[in-house]
Design a protein around this motif. Structure first.
Motif, short mmCIF file in Angstrom:
data_model
loop_
_atom_site.label_atom_id
_atom_site.label_comp_id
_atom_site.label_asym_id
_atom_site.label_seq_id
_atom_site.Cartn_x
_atom_site.Cartn_y
_atom_site.Cartn_z
N LEU A 60 -1.32 -2.13 -3.34
CA LEU A 60 -1.85 -1.10 -4.18
C LEU A 60 -0.75 -0.70 -5.07
N SER A 61 0.60 -0.82 -4.79
CA SER A 61 1.73 -0.59 -5.75
C SER A 61 1.58 -1.53 -6.81
N THR A 63 5.49 6.79 6.11
CA THR A 63 5.56 5.83 5.18
C THR A 63 4.78 4.68 6.10
N LYS A 64 4.73 3.36 5.22
CA LYS A 64 4.23 2.27 5.77
C LYS A 64 4.87 1.71 7.06
N ALA A 68 -0.76 5.09 -3.02
CA ALA A 68 0.29 4.58 -3.97
C ALA A 68 0.53 5.67 -4.83
N ASN A 77 2.71 5.99 -8.46
CA ASN A 77 3.60 5.29 -9.66
C ASN A 77 5.21 6.09 -9.53
N GLU A 90 -5.43 11.78 -5.31
CA GLU A 90 -5.57 10.69 -4.45
C GLU A 90 -5.96 11.11 -2.99
N VAL A 118 -0.06 -1.68 1.09
CA VAL A 118 0.67 -0.60 0.54
C VAL A 118 1.38 -1.67 -0.78
N ASP A 119 1.62 -2.75 -0.59
CA ASP A 119 2.41 -3.39 -1.59
C ASP A 119 1.29 -3.84 -2.60
N ASP A 121 6.86 6.29 -3.12
CA ASP A 121 5.83 5.33 -3.95
C ASP A 121 4.46 5.13 -3.23
N HIS A 122 4.41 5.90 -1.93
CA HIS A 122 3.21 5.89 -0.97
C HIS A 122 3.12 6.93 0.00
N GLY A 129 -1.72 7.13 -9.86
CA GLY A 129 -1.86 6.83 -8.50
C GLY A 129 -3.06 5.98 -8.19
#
Length: 179
Positions: free
Chosen positions: A35-36, A114-115, A60, A62, A135, A32-33, A71-72, A46
């Protein structure tokens, strides 16, 4: 966090359905990090995990698209509260420089996690709804070019063939969207 290369149209991973996430572990949080970080570096709206070559159901967004609220989203499931549609320009980081009017639903309710494995619900309209649908399509192996009218497809393929970034890539198959 790492900025990773984005897979381009023609790469088979973009046509495969991603599998649901079952482990909400450090590896998922790193994905996830990444991807962001990759998304923010491109300025896109996205980015889905298959676009980085990872076949998991996660994408993810924007934070500017969601007013910083989301954000995800992991394992998204979409619902449409009404029948209202929107038409508008849409692009894709895996198909650089091509923007086409694409029909989407105006409103969406997306449920997922969430992650960290916490359940969340995102309610979006307009651009946020378009982005979430785009997405989620990636997670199903669907590209926005699949949503174009049949009479647009020949021109679309010719445009992709002529793009400098497409040199050496296999020509993408344009499919009929299952949605």
């Amino acid at each position: 966090m790492t900025v990773l290369p984005i897979r381009l149209v023609g790469d088979p991973v973009l046509r495969e359905a991603a599998v649901p996430v079952s482990d909400f572990d450090a590896e998922l949080r790193k994905l996830v990090d990444d991807l962001s970080e990759t998304l923010i570096s491109t300025g896109g709206a996205g980015l889905a995990a298959p676009q980085l070559g990872v076949g998991l159901r996660v994408f993810a967004l924007n934070p500017k698209i969601s007013d910083g609220e989301f954000d995800h989203l992991v394992n998204p499931v979409l619902e449409f509260p009404d029948e209202e549609d929107q038409d508008g320009p849409e692009g894709c980081l895996s198909i650089p420089g091509i923007y086409l009017d694409t029909r989407r639903r105006m409103n969406v309710v997306a449920k997922g996690y969430t992650k960290h494995g916490d359940p969340i619900q995102l309610v979006g309209e307009g651009l946020l709804s378009r982005c979430v649908q785009h997405e989620t399509d990636h997670l199903d192996g669907v590209l926005f070019i699949d949503r174009q009218r049949p009479e647009q497809r020949d021109q679309l393929l010719a445009t992709i063939r002529a793009a400098a970034w497409a040199e050496g890539l296999p020509m993408p198959e344009v499919r009929t969207s299952p949605h």
